[in-house]
Every structure is written in C-alpha cells, then in structure tokens.
Write a protein that holds these residues in place. Structure first.
Motif, PDB file in Angstrom:
ATOM      1  N   GLU A   1     -38.583-113.605  -3.772  1.00 41.37           N
ATOM      2  CA  GLU A   1     -39.654-114.600  -3.764  1.00 41.37           C
ATOM      3  C   GLU A   1     -39.362-115.763  -4.727  1.00 41.37           C
ATOM      4  OE1 GLU A   1     -40.454-111.620  -6.932  1.00 41.37           O
ATOM      5  OE2 GLU A   1     -39.900-111.510  -4.814  1.00 41.37           O
ATOM      6  N   THR A   2     -38.414-115.558  -5.623  1.00 36.27           N
ATOM      7  CA  THR A   2     -38.067-116.627  -6.577  1.00 36.27           C
ATOM      8  C   THR A   2     -36.822-117.394  -6.146  1.00 36.27           C
ATOM      9  OG1 THR A   2     -36.684-115.186  -7.948  1.00 36.27           O
ATOM     10  CG2 THR A   2     -39.051-115.257  -8.449  1.00 36.27           C
ATOM     11  N   ALA A   3     -36.232-117.040  -5.014  1.00 33.63           N
ATOM     12  CA  ALA A   3     -35.018-117.701  -4.548  1.00 33.63           C
ATOM     13  C   ALA A   3     -35.350-118.805  -3.549  1.00 33.63           C
ATOM     14  CB  ALA A   3     -34.077-116.685  -3.908  1.00 33.63           C
ATOM     15  N   GLU A   4     -34.469-119.753  -3.434  1.00 32.38           N
ATOM     16  CA  GLU A   4     -34.565-120.811  -2.432  1.00 32.38           C
ATOM     17  C   GLU A   4     -33.650-120.437  -1.266  1.00 32.38           C
ATOM     18  OE1 GLU A   4     -34.097-125.635  -2.442  1.00 32.38           O
ATOM     19  OE2 GLU A   4     -32.480-124.467  -3.401  1.00 32.38           O
ATOM     20  N   ILE A   5     -34.159-120.497  -0.042  1.00 32.74           N
ATOM     21  CA  ILE A   5     -33.358-120.151   1.127  1.00 32.74           C
ATOM     22  C   ILE A   5     -33.216-121.377   2.018  1.00 32.74           C
ATOM     23  CG2 ILE A   5     -33.102-118.631   3.125  1.00 32.74           C
ATOM     24  CD1 ILE A   5     -34.867-116.603   1.707  1.00 32.74           C
ATOM     25  N   ILE A   6     -31.980-121.723   2.326  1.00 33.54           N
ATOM     26  CA  ILE A   6     -31.671-122.883   3.158  1.00 33.54           C
ATOM     27  C   ILE A   6     -30.814-122.431   4.326  1.00 33.54           C
ATOM     28  CG2 ILE A   6     -30.525-125.138   3.250  1.00 33.54           C
ATOM     29  CD1 ILE A   6     -31.013-125.310   0.176  1.00 33.54           C
TER      30      ILE A   6
ATOM     31  N   THR B   1     -33.505-121.016  16.792  1.00 36.18           N
ATOM     32  CA  THR B   1     -33.298-120.962  15.346  1.00 36.18           C
ATOM     33  C   THR B   1     -34.623-121.061  14.605  1.00 36.18           C
ATOM     34  OG1 THR B   1     -31.099-121.946  15.560  1.00 36.18           O
ATOM     35  CG2 THR B   1     -32.145-122.052  13.393  1.00 36.18           C
ATOM     36  N   ALA B   2     -35.472-121.991  15.031  1.00 37.69           N
ATOM     37  CA  ALA B   2     -36.786-122.153  14.389  1.00 37.69           C
ATOM     38  C   ALA B   2     -37.621-120.892  14.537  1.00 37.69           C
ATOM     39  CB  ALA B   2     -37.520-123.342  14.988  1.00 37.69           C
ATOM     40  N   ASP B   3     -37.559-120.258  15.703  1.00 37.77           N
ATOM     41  CA  ASP B   3     -38.304-119.012  15.919  1.00 37.77           C
ATOM     42  C   ASP B   3     -37.791-117.904  15.007  1.00 37.77           C
ATOM     43  OD1 ASP B   3     -39.798-120.285  17.851  1.00 37.77           O
ATOM     44  OD2 ASP B   3     -38.674-119.447  19.547  1.00 37.77           O
ATOM     45  N   ALA B   4     -36.470-117.848  14.814  1.00 41.38           N
ATOM     46  CA  ALA B   4     -35.885-116.811  13.954  1.00 41.38           C
ATOM     47  C   ALA B   4     -36.266-117.034  12.491  1.00 41.38           C
ATOM     48  CB  ALA B   4     -34.361-116.803  14.101  1.00 41.38           C
ATOM     49  N   VAL B   5     -36.277-118.293  12.074  1.00 38.98           N
ATOM     50  CA  VAL B   5     -36.609-118.603  10.674  1.00 38.98           C
ATOM     51  C   VAL B   5     -38.092-118.385  10.412  1.00 38.98           C
ATOM     52  CG1 VAL B   5     -36.727-120.452   8.970  1.00 38.98           C
ATOM     53  CG2 VAL B   5     -34.689-120.198  10.392  1.00 38.98           C
ATOM     54  N   ALA B   6     -38.937-118.802  11.341  1.00 32.78           N
ATOM     55  CA  ALA B   6     -40.389-118.569  11.246  1.00 32.78           C
ATOM     56  C   ALA B   6     -40.965-118.987   9.897  1.00 32.78           C
ATOM     57  CB  ALA B   6     -40.701-117.102  11.545  1.00 32.78           C
TER      58      ALA B   6
ATOM     59  N   ALA C   1     -25.618-121.264  10.259  1.00 30.72           N
ATOM     60  CA  ALA C   1     -25.971-120.550  11.496  1.00 30.72           C
ATOM     61  C   ALA C   1     -25.621-121.410  12.697  1.00 30.72           C
ATOM     62  CB  ALA C   1     -27.459-120.201  11.497  1.00 30.72           C
ATOM     63  N   ARG C   2     -24.783-120.858  13.564  1.00 31.10           N
ATOM     64  CA  ARG C   2     -24.365-121.592  14.758  1.00 31.10           C
ATOM     65  C   ARG C   2     -24.700-120.759  16.001  1.00 31.10           C
ATOM     66  NH1 ARG C   2     -18.211-123.174  13.428  1.00 31.10           N
ATOM     67  NH2 ARG C   2     -18.118-120.948  12.976  1.00 31.10           N
ATOM     68  N   ASN C   3     -25.826-121.082  16.618  1.00 31.11           N
ATOM     69  CA  ASN C   3     -26.257-120.364  17.823  1.00 31.11           C
ATOM     70  C   ASN C   3     -26.284-118.853  17.603  1.00 31.11           C
ATOM     71  OD1 ASN C   3     -26.905-122.343  19.784  1.00 31.11           O
ATOM     72  ND2 ASN C   3     -24.723-122.799  20.036  1.00 31.11           N
ATOM     73  N   ASP C   4     -26.819-118.428  16.480  1.00 30.04           N
ATOM     74  CA  ASP C   4     -26.883-116.998  16.146  1.00 30.04           C
ATOM     75  C   ASP C   4     -28.286-116.639  15.691  1.00 30.04           C
ATOM     76  OD1 ASP C   4     -24.837-115.282  16.682  1.00 30.04           O
ATOM     77  OD2 ASP C   4     -23.687-115.759  14.893  1.00 30.04           O
ATOM     78  N   ALA C   5     -29.257-116.916  16.536  1.00 27.00           N
ATOM     79  CA  ALA C   5     -30.652-116.756  16.143  1.00 27.00           C
ATOM     80  C   ALA C   5     -31.006-115.306  15.814  1.00 27.00           C
ATOM     81  CB  ALA C   5     -31.573-117.281  17.243  1.00 27.00           C
ATOM     82  N   GLU C   6     -30.562-114.360  16.624  1.00 24.76           N
ATOM     83  CA  GLU C   6     -30.959-112.964  16.391  1.00 24.76           C
ATOM     84  C   GLU C   6     -30.346-112.405  15.102  1.00 24.76           C
ATOM     85  OE1 GLU C   6     -32.889-109.357  16.730  1.00 24.76           O
ATOM     86  OE2 GLU C   6     -33.285-111.359  17.539  1.00 24.76           O
ATOM     87  N   PRO C   7     -29.040-112.564  14.852  1.00 22.86           N
ATOM     88  CA  PRO C   7     -28.503-112.127  13.554  1.00 22.86           C
ATOM     89  C   PRO C   7     -29.171-112.837  12.386  1.00 22.86           C
ATOM     90  CG  PRO C   7     -26.719-112.467  15.095  1.00 22.86           C
ATOM     91  CD  PRO C   7     -27.958-112.987  15.768  1.00 22.86           C
ATOM     92  N   LEU C   8     -29.495-114.116  12.557  1.00 20.60           N
ATOM     93  CA  LEU C   8     -30.174-114.863  11.502  1.00 20.60           C
ATOM     94  C   LEU C   8     -31.540-114.254  11.215  1.00 20.60           C
ATOM     95  CD1 LEU C   8     -30.450-117.288   9.580  1.00 20.60           C
ATOM     96  CD2 LEU C   8     -31.259-118.632  11.541  1.00 20.60           C
ATOM     97  N   ARG C   9     -32.269-113.910  12.249  1.00 23.42           N
ATOM     98  CA  ARG C   9     -33.594-113.299  12.054  1.00 23.42           C
ATOM     99  C   ARG C   9     -33.468-111.996  11.271  1.00 23.42           C
ATOM    100  NH1 ARG C   9     -36.452-109.309  14.011  1.00 23.42           N
ATOM    101  NH2 ARG C   9     -34.895-108.781  15.600  1.00 23.42           N
TER     102      ARG C   9
END
Length: 233
Positions: free
Chosen positions: A32-37, A47-52, A11-19
C-alpha cells in the motif's frame, strides 16, 4: 520514513498475466506504500480492465520492453525502481528486502533469485543452472526482478534499446558499483519456454550469451526470439 519504491511493469498485450501479477502485488507486505506503474502497449481495453485502477497506466509511443520500462522510470516518484515482468510474482516481503539491502549505501541495486512457477523438471534444472550463473557473474535477467536506486538508473541512462536489455543494464550497473542477489525466489511463468520447448529456448539463450560475451552483435536475433513467442513482457 522508508524510501518510496516504484514498481514498473512493462506489458505488451498480456492482460491476463498482468491481472494475476497485480492481484499478487496486493498481497505483498507494504504494497500500500508502493507506487505501481504499468507501461503498456497493445490492447488498451483489456489492459485497463486488468489494471482496474490499481496502477497508473502509461502508453508510450514505442513498444519495446526497454522503451516501456524507461517511460515508467521517467514518471516514477520513487527513490528505488523495481522492474517486474507481467508474469512474475515477488516473495511476500520483497519490498522490505529491497529496502533492507539498500540500507547499505555501497549497494546500487540487484535482483532476486529466480524460479519458474511450473514444476516441469527441465525448467527446474534450467533454474538450477541459472542460479549458479547469476551468483557467479552478478548478471541479471528481467525475470529476476531487477531493482536499482533511481538516481543510479538515471546516471546510467536507463535501459538501452537492445536485445537482452536487462543483461546489458545489469552489466553496466555492476561496473558502476556493487550489486547483490536477494536470497528469496521471484516466481516467473515458464509458459514461453514451454511454448518453444525448454531445451531449444535454453540453447538459444546460451548461444546468444556466448556471442554477447565476445562483444558480437546479437540484435539480429531479437526478431527470431520474438517470432518464437518466448520473449518476456
């Protein structure tokens, strides 16, 4: 037990699409069984706000897409790596489909079918052409959601820091062994194609693919691509 899948999102300065992508991932079967990075660069707070709290966030020193994806793969615990753009939406049973495909020990990885989210006829036609290309060549783009066995990814040395690193990786992968296309579409935003103009963007891609097929250097076109704002995140 089912093998763990690590979903890696550059993710490069794409907070809204990331959310929106993370919202979608919460609705996937078995998510729920997957790892998300998320391997990110740019605006840290957005970015932190989008990931929450829904994913692990990395801030690699380098910000190219290849560097971000490689950084995510380095810390991933999964036996399977699933690379997803920050504006892409896998089919509901994407994780189950990946696991089912890789039950065949001969298959090293693959990708999903591609479809733009927008209903603009030019994008639909481009998707139609693209579909014939990847079924024929087994060369995949990142907006198809490339997945691969983690051990194979590391054996190949990951993504090389090149323009069209996804195409380069899928070509090296198929030389090592069999790959496949999962026959369900991964939906991707066509916003960047629409920003430049679908046919201009598509013509540019065809030109670069032609040069790439001749084994000519295409790296000099990366800046032009980025300047037009059509690169995928």
């Amino acid at each position: 037990m089912d093998p763990l899948i690590s979903i890696i999102i550059p993710a490069r300065n794409d907070a809204e699409p990331l959310r929106l992508t993370l919202d979608h991932l919460e609705r996937l079967h078995g998510s729920e069984t997957a790892e998300i990075i998320v391997a990110a660069s740019g605006d840290r707070q957005a970015t932190a706000d989008a990931v929450a709290g829904r994913a692990r966030i990395l801030w690699p020193h380098q910000s190219t897409r290849a560097a971000l994806m490689n950084a995510g793969a380095t810390v991933a615990d999964g036996e399977i790596l699933f690379f997803l753009h920050a504006d892409s939406f896998p089919p509901p049973n994407a994780l189950g489909e990946i696991r089912a495909v890789l039950q065949d020990g001969v298959i090293l990885g693959g990708a999903f079918e591609h479809r733009f989210a927008e209903t603009v006829w030019s994008l639909r036609f481009i998707s139609w052409i693209n579909r014939r290309r990847y079924f024929l060549t087994r060369n995949y783009y990142g907006d198809q959601g490339i997945f691969v066995r983690a051990g194979v990814f590391r054996e190949l040395g990951g993504y090389r820091d090149l323009f069209m690193e996804d195409l380069d990786f899928s070509r090296r992968l198929k030389k090592l062994g069999r790959t496949t296309v999962v026959p369900f579409p991964l939906i991707t935003s066509g916003r960047r194609f629409l920003k430049w103009g679908p046919w201009r963007a598509f013509s540019f891609v065809l030109w670069v693919l032609f040069l790439h097929s001749l084994r000519l250097d295409t790296q000099r076109y990366a800046g032009h691509w980025d300047a037009r704002g059509v690169q995928s995140t």
